[in-house]
Design a protein around this motif. Structure first.
Motif, PDB file in Angstrom:
ATOM      1  N   ILE A   1     -18.591 -10.558  70.505  1.00 18.77           N
ATOM      2  CA  ILE A   1     -19.579 -10.976  69.510  1.00 18.77           C
ATOM      3  C   ILE A   1     -20.583 -11.947  70.126  1.00 18.77           C
ATOM      4  N   GLU A   2     -20.086 -12.850  70.952  1.00 21.38           N
ATOM      5  CA  GLU A   2     -20.983 -13.786  71.638  1.00 21.38           C
ATOM      6  C   GLU A   2     -22.002 -13.017  72.482  1.00 21.38           C
ATOM      7  N   GLY A   3     -21.545 -11.976  73.161  1.00 22.69           N
ATOM      8  CA  GLY A   3     -22.449 -11.133  73.937  1.00 22.69           C
ATOM      9  C   GLY A   3     -23.455 -10.417  73.047  1.00 22.69           C
ATOM     10  N   GLN A   4     -23.002  -9.966  71.880  1.00 23.79           N
ATOM     11  CA  GLN A   4     -23.918  -9.317  70.945  1.00 23.79           C
ATOM     12  C   GLN A   4     -25.001 -10.288  70.484  1.00 23.79           C
ATOM     13  N   ILE A   5     -24.629 -11.532  70.232  1.00 21.44           N
ATOM     14  CA  ILE A   5     -25.602 -12.543  69.798  1.00 21.44           C
ATOM     15  C   ILE A   5     -26.641 -12.780  70.901  1.00 21.44           C
ATOM     16  N   ARG A   6     -26.167 -12.894  72.138  1.00 20.10           N
ATOM     17  CA  ARG A   6     -27.109 -13.058  73.255  1.00 20.10           C
ATOM     18  C   ARG A   6     -28.022 -11.839  73.361  1.00 20.10           C
ATOM     19  N   GLY A   7     -27.462 -10.663  73.115  1.00 17.28           N
ATOM     20  CA  GLY A   7     -28.266  -9.434  73.144  1.00 17.28           C
ATOM     21  C   GLY A   7     -29.334  -9.430  72.066  1.00 17.28           C
ATOM     22  N   ILE A   8     -28.983  -9.898  70.888  1.00 19.76           N
ATOM     23  CA  ILE A   8     -29.953  -9.976  69.797  1.00 19.76           C
ATOM     24  C   ILE A   8     -31.084 -10.925  70.163  1.00 19.76           C
ATOM     25  N   ARG A   9     -30.720 -12.076  70.740  1.00 18.12           N
ATOM     26  CA  ARG A   9     -31.752 -13.028  71.171  1.00 18.12           C
ATOM     27  C   ARG A   9     -32.682 -12.370  72.187  1.00 18.12           C
ATOM     28  N   GLY A  10     -32.093 -11.649  73.130  1.00 18.59           N
ATOM     29  CA  GLY A  10     -32.897 -10.958  74.135  1.00 18.59           C
ATOM     30  C   GLY A  10     -33.798  -9.898  73.518  1.00 18.59           C
ATOM     31  N   MET A  11     -33.286  -9.195  72.526  1.00 17.74           N
ATOM     32  CA  MET A  11     -34.101  -8.175  71.848  1.00 17.74           C
ATOM     33  C   MET A  11     -35.311  -8.817  71.184  1.00 17.74           C
ATOM     34  N   ILE A  12     -35.092  -9.957  70.556  1.00 16.50           N
ATOM     35  CA  ILE A  12     -36.204 -10.650  69.891  1.00 16.50           C
ATOM     36  C   ILE A  12     -37.203 -11.153  70.923  1.00 16.50           C
ATOM     37  N   GLU A  13     -36.691 -11.715  72.024  1.00 18.05           N
ATOM     38  CA  GLU A  13     -37.584 -12.210  73.082  1.00 18.05           C
ATOM     39  C   GLU A  13     -38.413 -11.076  73.692  1.00 18.05           C
ATOM     40  N   LYS A  14     -37.874  -9.868  73.700  1.00 18.06           N
ATOM     41  CA  LYS A  14     -38.573  -8.707  74.274  1.00 18.06           C
ATOM     42  C   LYS A  14     -39.366  -7.929  73.238  1.00 18.06           C
ATOM     43  N   ASP A  15     -39.509  -8.501  72.025  1.00 20.48           N
ATOM     44  CA  ASP A  15     -40.256  -7.855  70.945  1.00 20.48           C
ATOM     45  C   ASP A  15     -39.727  -6.465  70.620  1.00 20.48           C
ATOM     46  N   THR A  16     -38.411  -6.314  70.613  1.00 20.81           N
ATOM     47  CA  THR A  16     -37.788  -5.036  70.264  1.00 20.81           C
ATOM     48  C   THR A  16     -38.101  -4.706  68.815  1.00 20.81           C
ATOM     49  N   TYR A  17     -38.227  -3.430  68.529  1.00 14.50           N
ATOM     50  CA  TYR A  17     -38.522  -2.946  67.187  1.00 14.50           C
ATOM     51  C   TYR A  17     -37.543  -3.554  66.188  1.00 14.50           C
ATOM     52  N   CYS A  18     -38.085  -4.098  65.087  1.00 16.65           N
ATOM     53  CA  CYS A  18     -37.297  -4.872  64.117  1.00 16.65           C
ATOM     54  C   CYS A  18     -36.068  -4.124  63.616  1.00 16.65           C
ATOM     55  N   ASP A  19     -36.217  -2.833  63.315  1.00 15.68           N
ATOM     56  CA  ASP A  19     -35.093  -2.079  62.783  1.00 15.68           C
ATOM     57  C   ASP A  19     -33.931  -2.027  63.780  1.00 15.68           C
ATOM     58  N   ASP A  20     -34.243  -1.947  65.057  1.00 16.61           N
ATOM     59  CA  ASP A  20     -33.200  -1.935  66.080  1.00 16.61           C
ATOM     60  C   ASP A  20     -32.477  -3.289  66.138  1.00 16.61           C
ATOM     61  N   VAL A  21     -33.216  -4.362  65.969  1.00 14.85           N
ATOM     62  CA  VAL A  21     -32.620  -5.699  65.960  1.00 14.85           C
ATOM     63  C   VAL A  21     -31.725  -5.851  64.730  1.00 14.85           C
ATOM     64  N   ILE A  22     -32.214  -5.406  63.591  1.00 18.52           N
ATOM     65  CA  ILE A  22     -31.439  -5.505  62.352  1.00 18.52           C
ATOM     66  C   ILE A  22     -30.149  -4.691  62.457  1.00 18.52           C
ATOM     67  N   THR A  23     -30.231  -3.526  63.065  1.00 27.23           N
ATOM     68  CA  THR A  23     -29.034  -2.702  63.273  1.00 27.23           C
ATOM     69  C   THR A  23     -28.016  -3.445  64.127  1.00 27.23           C
ATOM     70  N   GLN A  24     -28.477  -4.130  65.163  1.00 23.75           N
ATOM     71  CA  GLN A  24     -27.571  -4.899  66.017  1.00 23.75           C
ATOM     72  C   GLN A  24     -26.982  -6.082  65.260  1.00 23.75           C
ATOM     73  N   ILE A  25     -27.776  -6.713  64.409  1.00 21.65           N
ATOM     74  CA  ILE A  25     -27.270  -7.819  63.588  1.00 21.65           C
ATOM     75  C   ILE A  25     -26.176  -7.305  62.652  1.00 21.65           C
ATOM     76  N   ALA A  26     -26.398  -6.154  62.036  1.00 16.99           N
ATOM     77  CA  ALA A  26     -25.391  -5.579  61.134  1.00 16.99           C
ATOM     78  C   ALA A  26     -24.095  -5.289  61.884  1.00 16.99           C
ATOM     79  N   SER A  27     -24.215  -4.799  63.100  1.00 13.62           N
ATOM     80  CA  SER A  27     -23.035  -4.527  63.918  1.00 13.62           C
ATOM     81  C   SER A  27     -22.269  -5.815  64.226  1.00 13.62           C
ATOM     82  N   THR A  28     -23.007  -6.864  64.515  1.00 20.40           N
ATOM     83  CA  THR A  28     -22.390  -8.158  64.815  1.00 20.40           C
ATOM     84  C   THR A  28     -21.705  -8.740  63.583  1.00 20.40           C
ATOM     85  N   GLN A  29     -22.353  -8.617  62.431  1.00 25.41           N
ATOM     86  CA  GLN A  29     -21.735  -9.088  61.194  1.00 25.41           C
ATOM     87  C   GLN A  29     -20.440  -8.331  60.908  1.00 25.41           C
TER      88      GLN A  29
END
Length: 108
Positions: free
Chosen positions: A36-64
């Motif tokens: 989960i810690e790795g997933q959180i770091r991945g989400i941060r990286g996705m946001i820093e790289k301007d990843t498409y919002c829906d993809d970030v939200i999907t990753q957040i849902a997976s982490t939750q």
């Protein structure tokens, strides 16, 4: 005798409560939390790289979902150990404690 069981399992020497998971369960939980810690770091990286919002939200849902899984494991162990012991000793306040905990888990 019932009190000593609780002392051995649910309380630490300083008088506070503690969990009493097996080493295997602890290892499983730590592994899940590391993931989960790795997933959180991945989400941060996705946001820093301007990843498409829906993809970030999907990753957040997976982490939750992964966090909910950890909570479910902890709650199950808690019910089958400390709460059961407390009820067997006549401490019905343990039921209220669990209800508050479940309420916290269900808030979103």
């Amino acid at each position: 005798m019932g009190s000593s069981i609780q002392d051995d399992h649910c309380e630490n020497p300083s008088g506070g409560r503690k969990s009493h998971h097996s080493e295997q369960v602890k290892k499983n939980l730590v592994t899940r939390l590391n993931r989960i810690e790795g997933q959180i770091r991945g989400i941060r990286g996705m946001i820093e790289k301007d990843t498409y919002c829906d993809d970030v939200i999907t990753q957040i849902a997976s982490t939750q979902s992964a966090l909910n899984s950890v909570a479910k494991i902890l709650l199950e162990g808690h019910l089958k150990s400390c709460i059961l012991e407390r009820i067997n000793e006549g401490d019905t306040e343990a039921i209220d404690e669990v209800l508050v905990t479940i309420e916290k888990l269900m808030k979103k």
